[in-house]
Design an enzyme around this catalytic site. Sequence first.
Site: not given
Ligand SMILES: *Cc1c(COP(=O)(O)O)cnc(C)c1O
Length: 382
Positions: A180
């Site tokens: 991210k």
């Molecule tokens: C990565 C992501 C999540 C979940 O996040 P985690 O930290 O992996 O639990 C939820 N929604 C979207 C759109 C994502 O890209």
Amino acid sequence: MLPYGRQTVDEADRRAVLEVLESDWLTTGPKVSEFEQAFADFTGSREAVAVCNGTAALHAAMFAIGIEPGDEVIVPAMTFASSANSIVFQGGTPVFVDVDPETLLIDPEKVEEKITPRTKAVMAVDYAGQPCDYQALRLVAERSGLILIADASHSLGAACHGKPVGSLADLNAFSLHPVKPMTTGEGGVITTDDSQFAERMRLFRNHGITTDHRQREAQGSWFYEMVELGYNYRITDFQCALGLSQLKKLPEWIRRRQEIAGAYNRAFADIPTIEPLKVKSDIEHGCHIYVIQLDLEHLSMGRAEIFRALRAEGIGVNVHYIPVHLHPFYRERFGTGPGLCPVAEAAYERILTLPLFPSMTENDVSDVITAVGKVMNYEARV
Ligand SMILES: *Cc1c(COP(=O)(O)O)cnc(C)c1O
């Protein structure tokens, strides 16, 4: 293999983590609230609540707004499963809505069609890092008395009409997973201007208990009360130290991401069988992932073959996402299936995610462009 995304961690990040490891508080210490304050400032919101991952952030948001069995929450089909899962965790029903064919973002007009007397909230997803149309969504939500949630896992650092992501919906959830925009290893944050929502989420991440161990120590007291059924969704102090250090570099990373996306846009402008996602005006794009849509009607190879050909060139392409309503869990539990969200289903057949992360070198970028050109030109000749 060049991955589609990866973290950037430097010496300052490592020092920040080490400092906490040598301190008294490994978890729920001073760095958590320091990180929350910095995150709230960065996103232009009053409150930020840090938790152990982005899924927990979404779950905490669903708890804060009181989602319970019988409640419906409208969510786009084109997202990661946990957007919808967070609704189901609270016993709610996800109502899948289709997306715009050019941006793959939630379509506010289609949201309106999905509203029933049971609808409690709308969850928008800033797919690929592009903020949704929050002005339109806000109007739809206000007309029907709905709460607006942003799954902003892709869009930290982006903005819409000059307002930062994190301040656009009633509750805004972020993921700090390594792919991210910035990372704490695993981590999540929810931002809001509503102090009651924030208080409920702080309770929720700590078993539903009213005080944390640091507060009790300060009060010299052993007494605590559990007033809600919460979870242990806490984030550690050393993760928040990493978060503080990463956050400082985020604007520069977003700038670099935009630069790489710009290079891709220019390079692919001449390849008619590639359509990048449309970028709306008056937004600042987070450029979390770079997604292309393949014009399969004018290609003799399918997406799977193009995927394999690019992987063979060392390009770690990926696909974001399999529409959530097509997963077996949702088909079996909620009776969803093909035909429910035709735009998302058609898009799924032709999307590819190309590598995009701040530490990509100029060489990496030109490797991607060359490989895509090679695979697609071969196609053009067929
Ligand atoms: C990565 C992501 C999540 C979940 O996040 P985690 O930290 O992996 O639990 C939820 N929604 C979207 C759109 C994502 O890209």
